[in-house]
Scaffold this active site. Structure first.
Site, PDB file in Angstrom:
ATOM      1  N   SER A   1      -9.650   1.448   3.618  1.00  0.00           N
ATOM      2  CA  SER A   1      -8.841   2.254   2.722  1.00  0.00           C
ATOM      3  C   SER A   1      -7.836   1.456   1.891  1.00  0.00           C
ATOM      4  O   SER A   1      -7.248   2.002   0.954  1.00  0.00           O
ATOM      5  CB  SER A   1      -8.059   3.282   3.563  1.00  0.00           C
ATOM      6  OG  SER A   1      -7.132   2.648   4.441  1.00  0.00           O
TER       7      SER A   1
ATOM      8  N   LYS B   1       0.838  -1.199   0.000  1.00  0.00           N
ATOM      9  CA  LYS B   1       0.000   0.000   0.000  1.00  0.00           C
ATOM     10  C   LYS B   1       0.876   1.253   0.000  1.00  0.00           C
ATOM     11  O   LYS B   1       1.935   1.274   0.644  1.00  0.00           O
ATOM     12  CB  LYS B   1      -0.898  -0.048   1.239  1.00  0.00           C
ATOM     13  CG  LYS B   1      -1.978   1.010   1.341  1.00  0.00           C
ATOM     14  CD  LYS B   1      -2.819   0.750   2.593  1.00  0.00           C
ATOM     15  CE  LYS B   1      -3.905   1.798   2.814  1.00  0.00           C
ATOM     16  NZ  LYS B   1      -4.699   1.499   4.037  1.00  0.00           N
TER      17      LYS B   1
ATOM     18  N   SER C   1     -10.006  -1.073   7.582  1.00  0.00           N
ATOM     19  CA  SER C   1      -9.389  -0.795   6.287  1.00  0.00           C
ATOM     20  C   SER C   1      -8.756  -2.000   5.615  1.00  0.00           C
ATOM     21  O   SER C   1      -8.383  -1.935   4.450  1.00  0.00           O
ATOM     22  CB  SER C   1      -8.343   0.316   6.423  1.00  0.00           C
ATOM     23  OG  SER C   1      -8.971   1.561   6.630  1.00  0.00           O
TER      24      SER C   1
END
Length: 536
Positions: free
Chosen positions: A197, A107, A221
């Site tokens: 997220s 990420k 997330s």
């Protein structure tokens, strides 16, 4: 490694033809649904090389991320990936280097000290780099992984604006759900969200753009995007995986975790990532088994006591299961039956109200000025701990880790966004503006009180009381439900065909991962996809 070579031969065929045009059908690319373990076996058996794999994944990224459905899951590629893979072509996965040659995405809030930027998806941090690899990235590299690139995400891990669409960032744009990539509203927002997220991390694995990925979570997330994309994730207890080098929201709850297709794969990744780190004090009290895969047996579930926080006789307090739609309720019934068939003892009882309802003074009123929000003009109520720790922790990251940028503080980010509002503030920055009102040193009494109340309600009166009263090894939650109560307490969670939250109990992860392993049965995967509205 002993395994049939059929899967390895298929992976090899895909890699050999990687430079040829890839069919728009995922199954023709032959990397479709290949687990990380499948790929490791193919590498170990000599059916494929690391270079061929990287080329194959780069071709898929070109075909599906940048062209075709334009999933937008991968924000940036590692320019050194092919060179790194070339150096690993003669190295086979082993006990010392179990990830040798395996391409993994991380990420874009996880620092890499190479040519890749680390931006958290923010236009304000465009071109920003990091002084060093995050600890977890170092561990991946030491284990032989090829860092393929950075995955897109909800900007600043969904803590910049109220009602920010899942998977949107001002720098990376909108991530799409691979099962419904064409379903967009008039504003270009996915009708079927990819979850966030860690949207790009999840979509990349679901669309076979990498062998596995690493995302992060503060509260939901990892769990939500895993649910939306039919994946397995592990949201570890805070301190199991080092947080050093991760662009933060709140150190009380932040953690990183793997996203994969099977339960064995995150167990393999936890073997690599769960390590003590002098840069993260929370890791010093770490407890972990020698091998997370050791518990992936049918016998591991025999006698395990698993709590189902649901009591239809007390419907007002049945907050996790009581309002499930019929298809989701059916899925959970099937999952529970699987566990019972494996010998688990199911304990049905509601979570204490004082645990899930939250304590006084733990939320902060924020006016929603997001121009595209359906709730514009109403008052949002994010956690106090998030907003106070956000300014403190983000300022520390920018000071200690960020390079090649003029941005040094949250104040700088807010000012940059206001000066570039047409590109940076499509959905506003109401959370950042609220966080800016804090001192940034965590000295305020309201912060200390909110953190204490989070622990008292979620941990002491909630999860600890529930698990101790019923002598539980695990608690089973549906989907991403229950993310908040466990995250506030800093406890661990698992997600697969359904979501399971696990506390630190005597089984040390073995029975807990075994539950995930057996819940990933095909009929439950199909039910989970149907319950999420995804194409099977």
């Amino acid at each position: 490694m002993q395994k049939s070579s059929r899967r390895g031969a298929g992976i090899a065929a895909a890699a050999v033809s990687a430079q040829a045009p890839i069919s728009p059908k995922l199954d023709h690319a032959r990397l479709d649904h290949a687990s990380m373990s499948d790929i490791a076996h193919a590498l170990a058996d000599g059916h494929v090389t690391a270079t061929a794999l990287v080329k194959a994944y780069l071709a898929r990224i070109e075909a599906y991320n940048r062209d075709g459905p334009r999933l937008n899951a991968v924000r940036a590629l590692n320019p050194d990936a092919l060179a790194i893979a070339g150096r690993l072509d003669g190295v086979k996965p082993s006990a010392k280097r179990p990830l040798a040659g395996i391409p993994i995405l991380v990420k874009d809030n996880i620092a890499t000290g190479d040519e890749q930027p680390t931006t958290a998806g923010a236009l304000a941090l465009e071109g920003a780099h990091a002084r060093d690899d995050a600890t977890l990235v170092k561990l991946l590299r030491e284990a032989g992984a090829v860092i393929l690139g950075k995955a897109n995400l909800t900007e600043f891990s969904n803590m910049i604006a109220v009602d920010m669409p899942h998977g949107y960032s001002s720098l990376g744009g909108q991530v799409k759900n691979p099962y419904a990539s064409a379903l967009m509203d008039d504003h270009g927002i996915p009708i079927v969200p990819p979850g966030g997220s860690s949207a790009g991390s999840a979509v990349a694995v679901a669309a076979d753009l990498c062998a596995a990925s690493i995302g992060t979570e503060t509260s939901g997330s990892l769990l939500f995007p895993a649910s939306q994309n039919g994946l397995v994730t592990v949201k570890p207890t805070v301190g199991l995986i080092s947080r050093a080098g991760i662009v933060p929201i709140a150190h009380s709850q932040d953690t990183a975790g793997p996203m994969t297709r099977t339960v064995r794969d995150p167990a393999l990744l936890l073997n690599v990532l769960a390590a003590k780190d002098p840069l993260d004090p929370a890791t010093q009290k770490q407890r972990r088994p020698a091998d997370y895969t050791a518990g992936l047996t049918r016998a591991a579930m025999k006698g395990a006591r698993i709590g189902v926080p649901s009591d239809p006789a007390d419907p007002l307090n049945d907050c996790y299961y009581g309002k499930l739609p019929p298809r989701s309720a059916k899925l959970m019934a099937e999952a529970i039956q699987v566990l019972e068939d494996l010998g688990a003892v199911i304990v049905r009882a509601n979570m204490p109200t004082a645990g899930w309802i939250g304590g006084p003074g733990t939320i902060m009123a924020v006016l929603n000025r997001n121009p595209l929000s359906r709730h514009k003009g109403t008052v949002a109520r994010p956690p106090v701990v998030f907003l106070y720790e956000l300014k403190h922790d983000l300022n520390l990251y920018l000071k200690d880790w960020a390079t090649n940028t003029d941005i040094k503080t949250m104040t700088d980010i807010v000012a940059f966004n206001e000066a570039n509002a047409d590109r940076a503030l499509r959905f506003g920055q109401d959370h950042f503006l609220a966080a800016e009102t804090t001192r940034g040193d965590l000295s305020e009494r309201e912060y200390k009180s909110a953190r204490a109340m989070d622990l008292l309600s979620a941990k002491t009166r909630g999860m600890d009381a529930y698990m101790n009263q019923h002598k539980l090894d695990a608690v089973l939650f549906p989907g991403a439900y229950g993310a908040s109560i466990a995250a506030k307490a800093g406890l661990s969670q698992r997600h697969g065909a359904c979501r399971v939250r696990f506390g630190d109990r005597r089984r040390q992860g073995h029975a807990r991962l075994s539950a995930r392993h057996h819940l990933r049965r095909p009929r439950l995967e199909r039910a989970q996809a149907a319950a999420s509205g995804l194409r099977v």
